[in-house]
Design a protein around this motif. Structure first.
Motif, PDB file in Angstrom:
ATOM      1  N   LYS A  25       0.999  -1.197  -0.038  1.00  0.00           N
ATOM      2  CA  LYS A  25       0.137  -0.004  -0.016  1.00  0.00           C
ATOM      3  C   LYS A  25       0.903   1.165   0.031  1.00  0.00           C
ATOM      4  CE  LYS A  25      -3.794  -2.016   2.502  1.00  0.00           C
ATOM      5  NZ  LYS A  25      -4.405  -1.840   4.066  1.00  0.00           N
ATOM      6  N   LYS A  26       1.807   1.315   0.837  1.00  0.00           N
ATOM      7  CA  LYS A  26       2.906   2.370   0.958  1.00  0.00           C
ATOM      8  C   LYS A  26       3.683   2.977  -0.368  1.00  0.00           C
ATOM      9  CE  LYS A  26       6.382   4.226   3.751  1.00  0.00           C
ATOM     10  NZ  LYS A  26       6.409   5.390   3.169  1.00  0.00           N
ATOM     11  N   ALA A  27       3.813   1.628  -1.055  1.00  0.00           N
ATOM     12  CA  ALA A  27       4.680   1.637  -2.323  1.00  0.00           C
ATOM     13  C   ALA A  27       3.863   2.273  -3.379  1.00  0.00           C
ATOM     14  CB  ALA A  27       5.278   0.386  -2.889  1.00  0.00           C
ATOM     15  N   ILE A  28       2.580   1.886  -3.348  1.00  0.00           N
ATOM     16  CA  ILE A  28       1.651   2.351  -4.487  1.00  0.00           C
ATOM     17  C   ILE A  28       1.393   3.823  -4.167  1.00  0.00           C
ATOM     18  CG2 ILE A  28      -0.718   2.137  -5.040  1.00  0.00           C
ATOM     19  CD1 ILE A  28      -0.362  -0.986  -4.409  1.00  0.00           C
ATOM     20  N   ALA A  29       1.119   4.222  -2.647  1.00  0.00           N
ATOM     21  CA  ALA A  29       0.580   5.475  -2.444  1.00  0.00           C
ATOM     22  C   ALA A  29       1.763   6.521  -2.445  1.00  0.00           C
ATOM     23  CB  ALA A  29      -0.003   5.568  -0.971  1.00  0.00           C
ATOM     24  N   ASP A  30       3.040   5.973  -2.305  1.00  0.00           N
ATOM     25  CA  ASP A  30       3.918   7.082  -2.027  1.00  0.00           C
ATOM     26  C   ASP A  30       4.845   7.066  -3.493  1.00  0.00           C
ATOM     27  OD1 ASP A  30       3.550   7.176   0.437  1.00  0.00           O
ATOM     28  OD2 ASP A  30       5.358   6.211   1.357  1.00  0.00           O
ATOM     29  N   VAL A  67       9.332   4.176 -14.409  1.00  0.00           N
ATOM     30  CA  VAL A  67       8.726   3.121 -13.645  1.00  0.00           C
ATOM     31  C   VAL A  67       9.353   2.779 -12.511  1.00  0.00           C
ATOM     32  CG1 VAL A  67       8.045   0.476 -13.653  1.00  0.00           C
ATOM     33  CG2 VAL A  67       8.071   2.083 -15.941  1.00  0.00           C
ATOM     34  N   LYS A  68       8.577   2.368 -11.367  1.00  0.00           N
ATOM     35  CA  LYS A  68       9.456   1.876 -10.012  1.00  0.00           C
ATOM     36  C   LYS A  68       8.935   0.585  -9.832  1.00  0.00           C
ATOM     37  CE  LYS A  68      11.303   2.145  -5.876  1.00  0.00           C
ATOM     38  NZ  LYS A  68      12.770   2.198  -6.010  1.00  0.00           N
ATOM     39  N   PHE A  69       9.890  -0.277  -9.860  1.00  0.00           N
ATOM     40  CA  PHE A  69       9.726  -1.886  -9.685  1.00  0.00           C
ATOM     41  C   PHE A  69      10.035  -2.542  -8.348  1.00  0.00           C
ATOM     42  CE2 PHE A  69      10.939  -1.315 -14.041  1.00  0.00           C
ATOM     43  CZ  PHE A  69      10.024  -1.951 -14.903  1.00  0.00           C
ATOM     44  N   TYR A  70       9.065  -3.372  -8.051  1.00  0.00           N
ATOM     45  CA  TYR A  70       9.112  -4.127  -6.722  1.00  0.00           C
ATOM     46  C   TYR A  70       8.801  -5.451  -6.822  1.00  0.00           C
ATOM     47  CZ  TYR A  70       8.442   0.778  -4.591  1.00  0.00           C
ATOM     48  OH  TYR A  70       8.409   2.245  -4.405  1.00  0.00           O
ATOM     49  N   LYS A  71       9.215  -6.277  -5.830  1.00  0.00           N
ATOM     50  CA  LYS A  71       8.883  -7.698  -5.672  1.00  0.00           C
ATOM     51  C   LYS A  71       8.220  -7.890  -4.312  1.00  0.00           C
ATOM     52  CE  LYS A  71      10.949 -12.332  -6.141  1.00  0.00           C
ATOM     53  NZ  LYS A  71      12.039 -13.007  -6.170  1.00  0.00           N
ATOM     54  N   TYR A  72       7.214  -8.771  -4.312  1.00  0.00           N
ATOM     55  CA  TYR A  72       6.590  -9.254  -3.136  1.00  0.00           C
ATOM     56  C   TYR A  72       6.950 -10.843  -3.289  1.00  0.00           C
ATOM     57  CZ  TYR A  72       3.538 -10.124   0.691  1.00  0.00           C
ATOM     58  OH  TYR A  72       2.965 -10.287   2.058  1.00  0.00           O
ATOM     59  N   GLY A  99      -2.218   5.368  -7.691  1.00  0.00           N
ATOM     60  CA  GLY A  99      -2.834   4.663  -6.449  1.00  0.00           C
ATOM     61  C   GLY A  99      -3.943   3.706  -6.951  1.00  0.00           C
ATOM     62  N   GLU A 100      -4.109   3.421  -8.376  1.00  0.00           N
ATOM     63  CA  GLU A 100      -5.057   2.699  -8.923  1.00  0.00           C
ATOM     64  C   GLU A 100      -4.409   1.691  -9.730  1.00  0.00           C
ATOM     65  OE1 GLU A 100      -8.360   2.953  -8.281  1.00  0.00           O
ATOM     66  OE2 GLU A 100      -8.009   4.664  -6.841  1.00  0.00           O
ATOM     67  N   ILE A 101      -5.057   0.333  -9.894  1.00  0.00           N
ATOM     68  CA  ILE A 101      -4.594  -0.608 -10.588  1.00  0.00           C
ATOM     69  C   ILE A 101      -4.843  -0.121 -12.119  1.00  0.00           C
ATOM     70  CG2 ILE A 101      -4.908  -2.881 -11.323  1.00  0.00           C
ATOM     71  CD1 ILE A 101      -5.884  -3.608  -8.454  1.00  0.00           C
ATOM     72  N   SER A 102      -3.802  -0.404 -12.822  1.00  0.00           N
ATOM     73  CA  SER A 102      -3.806  -0.026 -14.207  1.00  0.00           C
ATOM     74  C   SER A 102      -3.448  -1.050 -15.071  1.00  0.00           C
ATOM     75  CB  SER A 102      -2.504   0.863 -14.560  1.00  0.00           C
ATOM     76  OG  SER A 102      -2.497   2.115 -13.940  1.00  0.00           O
ATOM     77  N   GLY A 103      -3.512  -2.115 -14.521  1.00  0.00           N
ATOM     78  CA  GLY A 103      -3.232  -3.596 -15.409  1.00  0.00           C
ATOM     79  C   GLY A 103      -2.885  -4.607 -14.432  1.00  0.00           C
ATOM     80  N   LYS A 104      -3.053  -5.957 -14.952  1.00  0.00           N
ATOM     81  CA  LYS A 104      -2.632  -7.227 -14.410  1.00  0.00           C
ATOM     82  C   LYS A 104      -2.125  -8.394 -15.531  1.00  0.00           C
ATOM     83  CE  LYS A 104      -4.213 -10.840 -11.302  1.00  0.00           C
ATOM     84  NZ  LYS A 104      -5.413 -11.465 -10.708  1.00  0.00           N
ATOM     85  N   ILE A 105      -0.959  -8.923 -15.376  1.00  0.00           N
ATOM     86  CA  ILE A 105      -0.600  -9.940 -16.006  1.00  0.00           C
ATOM     87  C   ILE A 105      -0.824 -11.239 -15.139  1.00  0.00           C
ATOM     88  CG2 ILE A 105       0.800 -10.902 -18.020  1.00  0.00           C
ATOM     89  CD1 ILE A 105       1.531  -8.407 -18.794  1.00  0.00           C
ATOM     90  N   ASP A 106      -1.397 -12.201 -15.256  1.00  0.00           N
ATOM     91  CA  ASP A 106      -1.279 -13.360 -14.583  1.00  0.00           C
ATOM     92  C   ASP A 106      -1.129 -14.834 -15.115  1.00  0.00           C
ATOM     93  OD1 ASP A 106      -3.728 -13.530 -15.076  1.00  0.00           O
ATOM     94  OD2 ASP A 106      -4.575 -13.954 -13.278  1.00  0.00           O
ATOM     95  N   ASP A 107      -1.117 -14.594 -16.680  1.00  0.00           N
ATOM     96  CA  ASP A 107      -1.377 -15.890 -17.542  1.00  0.00           C
ATOM     97  C   ASP A 107      -0.102 -16.187 -18.516  1.00  0.00           C
ATOM     98  OD1 ASP A 107      -1.709 -13.493 -19.053  1.00  0.00           O
ATOM     99  OD2 ASP A 107      -3.138 -14.146 -20.560  1.00  0.00           O
TER     100      ASP A 107
END
Length: 144
Positions: A25-30, A67-72, A99-107
């Motif tokens: 949440k912090k990474a997305i907001a900040d 772009v700012k890249f992170y890994k969880y 702060g909003e989802i712009s996309g997702k790739i999971d396939d």
């Protein structure tokens, strides 16, 4: 005598690691004025395999201004983010802007145990092509 670490590779850039949902949440907001990309993946993909993560690390620098890249790190243990971000198989990549989802790739082909990727080390894999296309699309749509 010091020995070089087995995983050291100067051509790789590392992701900043997020450890909790609050970190996400912090990474997305900040992160202002940049697209936020979060790779949800296992701790250490096999460094000898040409996984999406190892391929991503080779070209992260070309997006660093936009772009700012992170890994969880996703584990077998219960984690809030698995439910929040609907993570069933890894890798999964989320894109956030303002702060909003712009996309997702999971396939990704890599996450399908029945698929085989025969991409040579110096070629672009279908997964890499898909991810870079999405990144390019989202970066072009930004007017900073």
């Amino acid at each position: 005598m010091a020995r070089p670490t087995r995983f050291a590779n100067p051509t790789f850039t590392d992701f900043e690691i997020l450890k909790t949902n609050d970190d996400v949440k912090k990474a997305i907001a900040d992160t202002k004025d940049k697209l936020v990309v979060i790779l949800f993946n296992i701790r250490y993909p096999d460094p000898n395999m040409h996984t999406l993560e190892t391929r991503m690390k080779k070209w992260l620098h070309q997006y660093e201004t936009n772009v700012k890249f992170y890994k969880y790190i996703v584990t077998d243990e219960p984690q809030d983010v698995k439910g929040i971000y609907e993570i069933k198989e890894v890798p999964v990549v989320y894109f956030f802007r303002d702060g909003e989802i712009s996309g997702k790739i999971d396939d990704f082909m890599e996450s399908d145990p029945d698929a085989s990727d025969t991409t040579a080390p110096n070629e672009k894999s279908p997964d890499e092509t898909k991810l870079k296309s999405k990144l390019d699309e989202l970066c072009k749509s930004v007017k900073y």
